[in-house]
Write a protein that holds these residues in place. Structure first.
Motif, short mmCIF file in Angstrom:
data_model
loop_
_atom_site.label_atom_id
_atom_site.label_comp_id
_atom_site.label_asym_id
_atom_site.label_seq_id
_atom_site.Cartn_x
_atom_site.Cartn_y
_atom_site.Cartn_z
N ALA A 297 0.83 -1.21 0.00
CA ALA A 297 0.00 0.00 0.00
C ALA A 297 0.86 1.26 0.00
O ALA A 297 0.41 2.33 -0.42
CB ALA A 297 -0.93 -0.01 1.21
N GLY A 298 2.11 1.14 0.44
CA GLY A 298 2.97 2.30 0.52
C GLY A 298 3.42 2.84 -0.82
O GLY A 298 3.83 4.01 -0.91
N ILE A 299 3.37 2.02 -1.88
CA ILE A 299 3.82 2.53 -3.17
C ILE A 299 2.90 3.62 -3.69
O ILE A 299 3.34 4.50 -4.44
CB ILE A 299 3.96 1.39 -4.22
N VAL A 300 1.64 3.59 -3.31
CA VAL A 300 0.69 4.61 -3.75
C VAL A 300 1.06 5.96 -3.16
O VAL A 300 1.08 6.98 -3.86
CB VAL A 300 -0.74 4.22 -3.36
N LYS A 301 1.39 5.97 -1.88
CA LYS A 301 1.74 7.22 -1.20
C LYS A 301 3.04 7.81 -1.73
O LYS A 301 3.28 9.01 -1.60
CB LYS A 301 1.86 6.97 0.30
N ALA A 302 3.89 6.97 -2.31
CA ALA A 302 5.20 7.42 -2.80
C ALA A 302 5.19 7.78 -4.28
O ALA A 302 6.25 8.05 -4.86
CB ALA A 302 6.26 6.36 -2.52
N ALA A 303 4.02 7.79 -4.92
CA ALA A 303 3.94 8.16 -6.33
C ALA A 303 4.42 9.59 -6.52
O ALA A 303 4.13 10.47 -5.70
CB ALA A 303 2.51 8.00 -6.84
N ILE A 304 5.16 9.83 -7.61
CA ILE A 304 5.66 11.19 -7.85
C ILE A 304 4.89 11.84 -9.00
O ILE A 304 4.47 11.17 -9.95
CB ILE A 304 7.16 11.18 -8.19
N PRO A 305 4.67 13.15 -8.93
CA PRO A 305 4.02 13.86 -10.03
C PRO A 305 5.02 14.18 -11.15
O PRO A 305 6.20 14.41 -10.89
CB PRO A 305 3.50 15.14 -9.37
N VAL A 306 4.55 14.18 -12.38
CA VAL A 306 5.36 14.58 -13.52
C VAL A 306 4.87 15.96 -13.97
O VAL A 306 3.67 16.17 -14.14
CB VAL A 306 5.22 13.58 -14.69
N LYS A 307 5.81 16.88 -14.14
CA LYS A 307 5.43 18.22 -14.54
C LYS A 307 4.82 18.20 -15.93
O LYS A 307 5.44 17.75 -16.90
CB LYS A 307 6.65 19.14 -14.52
N ARG B 180 18.10 -3.72 -0.05
CA ARG B 180 19.43 -3.13 0.10
C ARG B 180 20.40 -4.00 0.89
O ARG B 180 21.47 -3.53 1.27
CB ARG B 180 19.31 -1.74 0.73
N ASN B 181 20.04 -5.24 1.13
CA ASN B 181 20.95 -6.19 1.77
C ASN B 181 22.22 -6.30 0.93
O ASN B 181 22.17 -6.66 -0.25
CB ASN B 181 20.24 -7.55 1.86
N GLU B 182 23.39 -6.00 1.53
CA GLU B 182 24.64 -5.99 0.76
C GLU B 182 24.96 -7.36 0.18
O GLU B 182 25.60 -7.47 -0.87
CB GLU B 182 25.79 -5.51 1.64
N ALA B 183 24.53 -8.41 0.86
CA ALA B 183 24.81 -9.76 0.37
C ALA B 183 23.86 -10.17 -0.74
O ALA B 183 24.17 -11.07 -1.53
CB ALA B 183 24.72 -10.76 1.52
N ALA B 184 22.70 -9.54 -0.82
CA ALA B 184 21.70 -9.90 -1.84
C ALA B 184 20.95 -8.66 -2.31
O ALA B 184 19.73 -8.56 -2.16
CB ALA B 184 20.72 -10.94 -1.28
N PRO B 185 21.65 -7.68 -2.89
CA PRO B 185 20.97 -6.48 -3.38
C PRO B 185 20.05 -6.82 -4.54
O PRO B 185 20.37 -7.68 -5.36
CB PRO B 185 22.12 -5.57 -3.82
N ASP B 186 18.90 -6.16 -4.59
CA ASP B 186 17.96 -6.46 -5.67
C ASP B 186 17.01 -5.29 -5.87
O ASP B 186 16.78 -4.49 -4.94
CB ASP B 186 17.16 -7.73 -5.34
N VAL B 187 16.44 -5.20 -7.06
CA VAL B 187 15.49 -4.13 -7.37
C VAL B 187 14.38 -4.68 -8.26
O VAL B 187 14.57 -5.65 -8.99
CB VAL B 187 16.16 -2.93 -8.09
N MET B 188 13.23 -4.04 -8.19
CA MET B 188 12.14 -4.33 -9.12
C MET B 188 11.44 -3.03 -9.45
O MET B 188 11.42 -2.09 -8.65
CB MET B 188 11.15 -5.35 -8.55
N ARG B 189 10.88 -2.97 -10.65
CA ARG B 189 10.13 -1.78 -11.06
C ARG B 189 9.02 -2.22 -12.01
O ARG B 189 9.29 -2.72 -13.10
CB ARG B 189 11.05 -0.76 -11.74
N GLY B 190 7.80 -2.09 -11.57
CA GLY B 190 6.63 -2.54 -12.33
C GLY B 190 5.99 -3.75 -11.69
O GLY B 190 4.76 -3.83 -11.58
N GLU B 191 6.82 -4.70 -11.23
CA GLU B 191 6.27 -5.90 -10.60
C GLU B 191 5.55 -5.58 -9.30
O GLU B 191 4.60 -6.28 -8.92
CB GLU B 191 7.39 -6.92 -10.34
N GLU B 192 6.01 -4.54 -8.60
CA GLU B 192 5.36 -4.18 -7.33
C GLU B 192 3.89 -3.81 -7.55
O GLU B 192 3.03 -4.06 -6.70
CB GLU B 192 6.12 -3.04 -6.63
N THR B 193 3.59 -3.22 -8.71
CA THR B 193 2.20 -2.84 -9.02
C THR B 193 1.37 -4.07 -9.33
O THR B 193 0.19 -4.15 -8.96
CB THR B 193 2.18 -1.84 -10.19
N GLN B 194 1.96 -5.06 -9.99
CA GLN B 194 1.27 -6.33 -10.19
C GLN B 194 0.96 -6.99 -8.85
O GLN B 194 -0.14 -7.54 -8.65
CB GLN B 194 2.12 -7.27 -11.04
#
Length: 306
Positions: free
Chosen positions: A89-99, A114-128
């Motif tokens: 639910a927190g991703i909604v509150k963190a949405a940014i506006p585009v000018k 941000r675990n140094e032993a297992a760093p990882d990122v996702m973008r788009g999958e969180e919305t799914q």
């Protein structure tokens, strides 16, 4: 288009999908193209978006909610990441506006581990994942999200505890086209997910992941010594890669006892369903297109309540 409520966009690295959503939540129109982040970065994100909206006569004031690579550092506007553990639910509150002078446009953030032993990122999958929560329900879940870079996500009561990315699709493509195995699979064509060579390879790789590079070479040697067909060789390569992914994902997630759900659409549906079933992990299947639309809807309804 007078009944349109908002536009929802899933903007990937190489793909663009847009839906016009009505006041009742119904899809009124849809657009798809190959104008992902890479192409849009050259053409202009606003130019691409407005061209698709104009093509379906969308109102000039229609707000737009976006997830995916449009929010990357190289995208339209950087939306950043929420750190795990992260309530979806927190991703909604963190949405940014585009000018933009004409319409209200928001981009949802990604998630970072941000675990140094297992760093990882996702973008788009969180919305799914946000959109799939109604089907997943409460409790603990292990969720597989197949793709070029597959994600395996650990969720507890709507909070992403952690996740792991597997480069299965990309590595399959590289090995099939640019390694010695390219000779074995070049004429392979389409194979079925119930093919014995595929399912046996899944089982062997999941059972013996430490033998990964040896198992891969048997695709070639099996053809030379035992007449393995190009189709079976391709099935075996695919099954080996999938079996290794599943073994790694379960090692990272266990012991949990969680059920496995797969958020997927298209041709990967059968491959992952049958691969997991072959390992007695009978998965629940959630449609990825529905999930991302539902996630974007949850964000839009929170940002622009009726």
């Amino acid at each position: 288009m007078t009944a349109a409520s908002y536009a929802a966009v899933d903007w990937g690295t190489s793909s663009f999908r847009l839906w016009i959503i009505g006041e009742s939540g119904k899809v009124l129109a849809e657009r798809r193209s190959a104008e992902g982040m890479i192409a849009a970065g050259k053409t202009g994100f606003s130019t691409v978006l407005e061209a698709h909206l104009a093509a379906i006569s969308a109102p000039s004031h229609l707000p737009v909610i976006i997830c995916g690579m449009a929010g990357a550092k190289q995208g339209w506007a950087e939306a950043g990441y929420l750190d795990t553990p992260a309530p979806l639910a927190g991703i909604v509150k963190a949405a940014i506006p585009v000018k933009d002078d004409h319409r209200d446009i928001r981009i949802l953030p990604g998630l970072a581990q941000r675990n140094e032993a297992a760093p990882d990122v996702m973008r788009g999958e969180e919305t799914q994942l946000l959109g799939a929560m109604a089907e997943l329900g409460g409790g603990s879940h292990l969720v597989c999200m197949p793709g070029t870079h597959s994600k395996w996500v650990r969720i507890t009561d709507g909070t992403v505890e952690g996740f792991s990315t597997f480069m299965t699709g990309e590595l399959f493509d590289v090995i099939a086209k640019h390694s010695i195995l390219s000779h074995a699979v070049a004429e392979g064509g389409h194979f079925d997910s119930t093919d014995a060579a595929f399912l046996e390879a899944v089982a062997q790789a999941a059972k013996h992941p430490a033998l990964a590079t040896n198992l891969l070479f048997t695709v070639r040697s099996g053809q030379l010594l035992h007449g393995l067909s190009a189709k079976a060789a391709k099935a075996k390569l695919s099954g080996t890669m999938l079996g290794l992914e599943i073994a790694g994902a379960l090692a990272a997630a266990r012991p949990t006892g969680d059920s496995v759900s797969v958020i997927v659409s298209g041709g990967l549906t059968e491959l992952y369903r049958d691969a997991l079933s072959a390992l007695d992990l009978n998965p629940a299947i959630i449609d990825a297109d529905d999930a991302v639309r539902h996630g974007l809807a949850a964000a839009a309804n929170a940002i622009w309540p009726a």
